[in-house]
Design an enzyme around this catalytic site. Structure first.
Site, PDB file in Angstrom:
ATOM      1  N   CYS A   1       3.272  94.934  84.108  1.00 18.70           N
ATOM      2  CA  CYS A   1       3.996  94.707  82.857  1.00 18.70           C
ATOM      3  C   CYS A   1       4.074  93.210  82.574  1.00 18.70           C
ATOM      4  O   CYS A   1       4.013  92.393  83.493  1.00 18.70           O
ATOM      5  CB  CYS A   1       5.405  95.297  83.020  1.00 18.70           C
ATOM      6  N   GLY A   2       4.221  92.856  81.318  1.00 21.66           N
ATOM      7  CA  GLY A   2       4.418  91.454  80.965  1.00 21.66           C
ATOM      8  C   GLY A   2       5.677  90.869  81.582  1.00 21.66           C
ATOM      9  O   GLY A   2       5.791  89.656  81.734  1.00 21.66           O
TER      10      GLY A   2
END
Length: 160
Positions: A35-36
């Site tokens: 995930c970012g």
């Protein structure tokens, strides 16, 4: 009812009573390795290192519901977190935080602390719930709230 009344699955699939964390301030987080926001693991570990001896625990619940960003087995996720971010806080089995398969703990957390616009649904990975020593849900933070930005709230609950 408090967080301490719930039982969740550990990484090994065995039941873990959250009553074992009574007397501790908790930060419960749904996480993902692709995930970012994954780099928040570093900030979470720093919070843990700085405050664990004061009675603080982070409970990490990997969740693959948002864009398939927590793929693989729990052992792979655990190895990634330990190697990439040197995490040492407790990690649990992968869970669902929304929908028909959400675990009861998350249904409770979301009911106790609504999100933006009074919605209960978790919007993305790295949503955070702050729990006091008695097991009460006292705050909810969105994914974009960095761990270091909530340290003051944690310290207040720790009495530090």
């Amino acid at each position: 009812m408090t967080v301490h009344d719930f039982t969740v699955k550990g990484m090994d699939g065995q039941d873990v009573s959250l009553g074992a964390f009574a007397g501790k301030v908790l930060l419960i987080v749904n996480t993902a390795t692709k995930c970012g926001y994954t780099k928040q693991y570093a900030g979470l570990q720093k919070l843990y290192d700085d405050n664990r001896d004061k009675g603080f625990e982070i409970l990490d619940f990997p969740c693959n519901q948002f864009g398939g960003q927590a793929p693989g087995e729990i052992a792979d996720i655990d190895n990634f977190c330990k190697l990439k971010f040197a995490t040492t806080f407790p990690r649990f089995a992968k869970i669902a935080v929304n929908g028909k398969n959400e675990i009861p703990l998350y249904a409770f957390l979301k009911e106790e602390q609504k999100g933006a616009l009074e919605t209960s649904k978790i919007k993305w990975n790295f949503a955070k719930f702050l729990i006091d020593r008695e097991g009460n849900v006292v705050a909810r933070y969105g994914s974009d709230k960095k761990p270091e930005a909530i340290e003051e709230d944690i310290l207040k609950l720790l009495g530090a």
